[in-house]
Structure formats: C-alpha cells, structure tokens
Design an enzyme around this catalytic site. Sequence first.
Site, mmCIF file in Angstrom:
data_model
loop_
_atom_site.group_PDB
_atom_site.id
_atom_site.type_symbol
_atom_site.label_atom_id
_atom_site.label_comp_id
_atom_site.label_asym_id
_atom_site.label_seq_id
_atom_site.Cartn_x
_atom_site.Cartn_y
_atom_site.Cartn_z
ATOM 1 N N ASP A 73 -13.365 -71.564 41.904
ATOM 2 C CA ASP A 73 -12.775 -70.231 41.758
ATOM 3 C C ASP A 73 -12.525 -69.593 43.120
ATOM 4 O OD1 ASP A 73 -13.119 -70.618 39.068
ATOM 5 O OD2 ASP A 73 -14.377 -68.854 38.744
ATOM 6 N N HIS A 98 -17.141 -72.475 44.022
ATOM 7 C CA HIS A 98 -16.154 -71.599 44.655
ATOM 8 C C HIS A 98 -15.672 -72.236 45.960
ATOM 9 C CE1 HIS A 98 -18.396 -68.923 41.978
ATOM 10 N NE2 HIS A 98 -17.319 -68.153 41.955
#
Length: 258
Positions: free
Chosen positions: A75, A221
């Site tokens: 993400d 991430h």
Amino acid sequence: MLNFKNINVLTFILFLGSLLFSLFFNISIFFFIVLFLAWLTLTSIGSFNIGWNYHLKAFNSKKNHTKNQVAITFDDGPNAEFTPQILELLKAHHAKATFFCIGKHAEQQPELVQQIIEEGHTIGNHTYTHSDFFDFYNKQNVIAEIKNTNTIISSIINKEMKLFRPPYGVTNPAITKALKHTKHHVIGWNIRSLDTVKKDEKKILNRITKNIKPGAVILLHDSQEITVRVLEQLLLFLQENNYQSVTIDTLFNIEAYA
C-alpha cells in the site's frame, strides 16, 4: 451473519420490543444505554476491521486453498526510493505482488507505475489522497477519489483498475454505496505486518511467517525502509517453504482490470 444490516435490524427489534414492553413494565433507562453502546461498539470494531466483512464483502484470504500460494500486497506507493528496491527483490525471487497505489503518488511517479505493470505485477486503487479524513467523506467524495485515481493510472497503463483497498482498511456505509457505484472488487488482508508501526524487522517478519498458510493475503507498504529488509527475508522464507507469491487477481481468480 454479523454485519451492519443484521446488527441494525436486531438492535431496532430489541429497542422497539423494549419500548413496547416498557408501556406495561418498568424498564431502566440503563438498558437502552447498554443497547446503544453495544451497537456502537460492534459497529466501530466492524468498521475498522475489514476482515469482518461488516459493511461490505472483501477478499481477505482464500480459505481452504489447495495450492501453496500467498498474495503479497503493498500500500501507499509508488515511492521513488523504496518501490524500485522492492521491485528488484521481487524480480530476483520470481515473485509477483499487488501494489495499491495512491493517485497523487502515481501522478508523481508514472515511470514506476509503468514498471510495476511491465514486470508482471498488478496495480489496485488506494484513493487519490489517502486522507486521514477519508472515513468521513460522503458517497460522492469517495467516488471522486476512486475515479480520479483510476483516470490517472489508466492514462499511464491503458487499463481501468477494478481492485480497490480502502485506506486503513476502514469501511462504512458511504464507502459501501460508493463501491456499488464504481463496481470495484474490495481487497482486504488476513496478515497485517504492522510495518508502519513496528521498528523491529524480526518481530515484523515473525508476525507474518507464523500466520502464513495457503491463500493468505499479506499487507505491507512500499513506503518504508524497514519493509525492504523484511521483504527480502520473507521471500527467502517463502522459497524455503515452497510457497509462491502471486497477484491478488491470480489468487482469487478475479479480474484486475476492466
């Protein structure tokens, strides 16, 4: 099934029944306070836990999967410093992943968006701003965030994204209504690495590996230096245990693009 609609119906029935009962018998106001607090607690937890499928149906993991496959997802990118390092590691280990990109970052790093696609990975929508106030947006604002990001990335890869992951995994009625309009597949996870919170890479790695099983969806991430170090060790672990990292659309057999 524990979801927003059913809990609302049950709460309303209990409230209405208690109200009628109170016409004939004494019921303490405390009961109604407890009923409201129970509703509020369940709805709050369900809204912040995408794995509950409380407001909408999300793809969180593929249960009873017969293949040794997992989906690594990233993400908040693309990030000019860390996304290239992550792509290099994935290529070295012949692994595929899914990148949920923030629109404004994709706008700044179009070459990385293109590289992600060229190297066989999948891209999903993670809103345009990833605003801290996204959870308070109304339906139209949510739609605008999703459509803006789709337009930006479509102009780069000539594909219309169908995968969406809400910021922080938070869902609510406005987001649900917006997604019914945009018709995106909602992607959650069942292994949250906490790589944006924890500072010990061994603890992050252990948190992931101890929960890995076929069909798992791992949240990382590509905006953190520690994630690069964790990913290298994770890919070695998967290789040693005969796991294959595949894209979300491959794992769930769904369309990633229109």
